[in-house]
Structures are given as structure tokens and as C-alpha cells.
Design an enzyme around this catalytic site. Structure first.
Site, PDB file in Angstrom:
ATOM      1  CE  LYS A  11      -4.039  -2.278   2.011  1.00 49.26           C
ATOM      2  NZ  LYS A  11      -5.140  -2.189   3.008  1.00 49.26           N
ATOM      3  CE1 TYR A  51      -9.431  -2.629  -0.695  1.00 53.38           C
ATOM      4  CE2 TYR A  51      -8.536  -0.760  -1.904  1.00 53.38           C
ATOM      5  CZ  TYR A  51      -8.356  -1.863  -1.089  1.00 53.38           C
ATOM      6  OH  TYR A  51      -7.100  -2.211  -0.660  1.00 53.38           O
ATOM      7  CG  PHE A  59     -13.600   1.237   6.110  1.00 58.20           C
ATOM      8  CD1 PHE A  59     -13.079   0.729   4.926  1.00 58.20           C
ATOM      9  CD2 PHE A  59     -14.250   0.360   6.978  1.00 58.20           C
ATOM     10  CE1 PHE A  59     -13.211  -0.619   4.606  1.00 58.20           C
ATOM     11  CE2 PHE A  59     -14.384  -0.996   6.655  1.00 58.20           C
ATOM     12  CZ  PHE A  59     -13.863  -1.479   5.468  1.00 58.20           C
ATOM     13  NE  ARG A  87      -7.648 -12.468   5.005  1.00 58.75           N
ATOM     14  CZ  ARG A  87      -7.997 -11.185   4.799  1.00 58.75           C
ATOM     15  NH1 ARG A  87      -7.795 -10.612   3.620  1.00 58.75           N
ATOM     16  NH2 ARG A  87      -8.531 -10.479   5.751  1.00 58.75           N
ATOM     17  CB  THR A  93      -7.810  -5.619   9.378  1.00 59.00           C
ATOM     18  OG1 THR A  93      -8.328  -6.774   8.722  1.00 59.00           O
ATOM     19  CG2 THR A  93      -8.059  -4.389   8.521  1.00 59.00           C
ATOM     20  NE  ARG A 104      -2.814  -5.893   6.762  1.00 59.43           N
ATOM     21  CZ  ARG A 104      -3.969  -6.407   6.367  1.00 59.43           C
ATOM     22  NH1 ARG A 104      -4.589  -7.320   7.121  1.00 59.43           N
ATOM     23  NH2 ARG A 104      -4.520  -6.018   5.229  1.00 59.43           N
ATOM     24  CG  ASN A 114      -3.971  -2.462   6.507  1.00 58.64           C
ATOM     25  OD1 ASN A 114      -3.756  -2.129   5.346  1.00 58.64           O
ATOM     26  ND2 ASN A 114      -5.044  -3.143   6.872  1.00 58.64           N
ATOM     27  CG  HIS A 117      -5.384  -6.264  -0.849  1.00 59.46           C
ATOM     28  ND1 HIS A 117      -6.638  -6.130  -0.342  1.00 59.46           N
ATOM     29  CD2 HIS A 117      -5.452  -7.216  -1.822  1.00 59.46           C
ATOM     30  CE1 HIS A 117      -7.462  -6.960  -0.996  1.00 59.46           C
ATOM     31  NE2 HIS A 117      -6.761  -7.629  -1.901  1.00 59.46           N
ATOM     32  CD  GLU A 128      -8.830  -8.850  -4.430  1.00 57.28           C
ATOM     33  OE1 GLU A 128      -9.787  -8.578  -3.669  1.00 57.28           O
ATOM     34  OE2 GLU A 128      -7.739  -9.283  -4.004  1.00 57.28           O
TER      35      GLU A 128
HETATM   36  P1  RTP Z   1      -7.234  -6.032   2.839  1.00 59.74           P
HETATM   37  O1  RTP Z   1      -8.526  -6.251   2.087  1.00 59.74           O
HETATM   38  O2  RTP Z   1      -6.572  -4.713   2.526  1.00 59.74           O
HETATM   39  O3  RTP Z   1      -6.287  -7.190   2.730  1.00 59.74           O
HETATM   40  O4  RTP Z   1      -7.569  -5.945   4.390  1.00 59.74           O
HETATM   41  P2  RTP Z   1      -8.544  -6.831   5.249  1.00 59.74           P
HETATM   42  O5  RTP Z   1      -9.185  -7.884   4.414  1.00 59.74           O
HETATM   43  O6  RTP Z   1      -7.759  -7.257   6.438  1.00 59.74           O
HETATM   44  O7  RTP Z   1      -9.633  -5.763   5.684  1.00 59.74           O
HETATM   45  P3  RTP Z   1     -10.993  -5.358   4.949  1.00 59.74           P
HETATM   46  O8  RTP Z   1     -12.097  -5.502   5.945  1.00 59.74           O
HETATM   47  O9  RTP Z   1     -11.118  -6.044   3.632  1.00 59.74           O
HETATM   48  O10 RTP Z   1     -10.785  -3.805   4.721  1.00 59.74           O
HETATM   49  C1  RTP Z   1     -10.075  -3.328   3.599  1.00 59.74           C
HETATM   50  C2  RTP Z   1      -9.148  -2.229   4.015  1.00 59.74           C
HETATM   51  O11 RTP Z   1      -9.905  -1.111   4.441  1.00 59.74           O
HETATM   52  C3  RTP Z   1      -9.195  -0.404   5.444  1.00 59.74           C
HETATM   53  N1  RTP Z   1     -10.002  -0.350   6.642  1.00 59.74           N
HETATM   54  N2  RTP Z   1     -10.159   0.742   7.332  1.00 59.74           N
HETATM   55  N3  RTP Z   1     -10.945   2.630   9.267  1.00 59.74           N
HETATM   56  C4  RTP Z   1     -11.355   1.380   9.377  1.00 59.74           C
HETATM   57  O12 RTP Z   1     -12.027   0.981  10.306  1.00 59.74           O
HETATM   58  C5  RTP Z   1     -10.942   0.436   8.367  1.00 59.74           C
HETATM   59  N4  RTP Z   1     -11.291  -0.831   8.315  1.00 59.74           N
HETATM   60  C6  RTP Z   1     -10.689  -1.331   7.214  1.00 59.74           C
HETATM   61  C7  RTP Z   1      -7.902  -1.155   5.693  1.00 59.74           C
HETATM   62  O13 RTP Z   1      -6.879  -0.578   4.883  1.00 59.74           O
HETATM   63  C8  RTP Z   1      -8.242  -2.538   5.216  1.00 59.74           C
HETATM   64  O14 RTP Z   1      -7.079  -3.242   4.890  1.00 59.74           O
HETATM   65 MG    MG Z   2     -10.132  -7.504   2.549  1.00 59.81          MG
END
Ligand code: RTP
Ligand code: MG
Length: 139
Positions: A11, A51, A59, A87, A93, A104, A114, A117, A128
């Protein structure tokens, strides 16, 4: 193919802070093979499309702004059990909840910035990867 694949992005913050090498090294040392790799920048529109699944989440707007704020590095990675093992390697996350030794834990600055991805299913890994790479960019 030797194993199955996942998709990742380094990122904008991690790219800006010169962590492309350190993060990619952790991926390779964990057994992932780089199938495709490019440094690029997402427009706001493309980040919004990538996204789209999070469109209704609170968010979403911030995430789209953040992910289009600077260059990222996109990769397709290959390994047995790629999606789940990746993962595990990246950790939770929220870096405050990420386990020691995860990408992370080491490189993330916040729940948004973070560092990386990782695809959450085989189906999304395909979608993707196809979003960024054509067939002749994969080896
Ligand atoms: P990623 O898709 O980036 O691998 O991350 P993830 O599955 O662990 O998390 P996801 O729920 O898919 O959320 C995608 C990305 O959104 C941002 N985020 N911000 N401010 C917040 O509460 C929040 N929650 C998620 C993070 O950059 C997350 O990786
Ligand atoms: Mg995700």
C-alpha cells in the site's frame, strides 16, 4: 501450476517508506513465488472499483482516497494454500491486533495504512489479479 495463487498490494505508505524490498523478502521467505509484479498508481475511480465490495462500509471513502494517494506495488503470488497462508503472514487488519512476526505487525502504521492487501478468497484472488495483470504479464 505448482500451487494456487493470491493477490497482494503493497500500500502507498509502505511504498513511500521504502519497504518494497523488506515486505517482498518476507513473502519470498514464507514460500510465496512472484508470478506477476508492477508498481502503479490507482486513480480514485480505479481504487473505487477495486474496493466496490466495501462501498457501503463507513471507511470506503477514506480507503479509496488513501489507496489512490500514491503508488502501490501489485503482485500475484503462488504457493500451496496461497490465500489462507498469505492472510496468516500479513496478520490482522488492525496492526494493534496483528501477531508478532507478521508483515502488518512490522510495517503497518494504522488500521487504514496497514502496509499490504491480501485477497480473502480464491475467487477474489482471480478477480483482483485480473484487475491488474494480463496473461502475458504472468510467469
Ligand atoms: P485487505 O482487504 O486490505 O487485505 O484488508 P482486510 O481484508 O484485512 O480488511 P478489509 O475488511 O477487507 O478492509 C479493507 C481495508 O480497508 C481499510 N479499513 N479501514 N478505518 C477502518 O475501520 C478500516 N477498516 C478497514 C484497511 O486498509 C483494510 O485493509
Ligand atoms: Mg479484505
Amino acid at each position: 501450476m505448482a500451487g494456487n495463487v493470491t493477490f497482494t498490494m503493497i500500500k502507498p505508505d509502505a511504498v513511500k517508506d521504502n519497504h518494497i524490498g523488506g515486505i517482498t523478502k518476507m513473502m519470498e521467505e514464507a514460500g510465496f513465488r512472484v508470478v506477476a509484479m508492477k508498481k502503479t498508481r490507482l486513480s480514485e475511480e480505479r481504487a473505487g472499483k477495486f474496493y466496490e465490495v466495501h462501498k457501503e462500509r463507513p471507511f470506503y471513502g477514506d480507503l479509496v482516497n488513501y489507496m489512490s494517494s500514491g503508488p502501490i506495488v501489485a503482485m500475484i503470488l503462488e504457493k500451496d494454500n496461497a490465500v489462507l497462508d498469505f492472510r496468516k503472514l500479513i496478520g490482522a487488519t488492525n496492526p494493534a491486533q496483528a501477531e508478532e512476526g507478521t508483515i502488518r505487525k512490522i510495517y503497518a502504521k494504522s488500521v487504514e495504512a496497514n502496509a499490504v492487501h491480501g485477497s480473502d478468497s480464491d475467487e477474489n484472488a482471480q478477480i483482483e489479479g485480473d484487475f491488474f495483470f494480463s496473461a502475458d504479464e504472468r510467469f
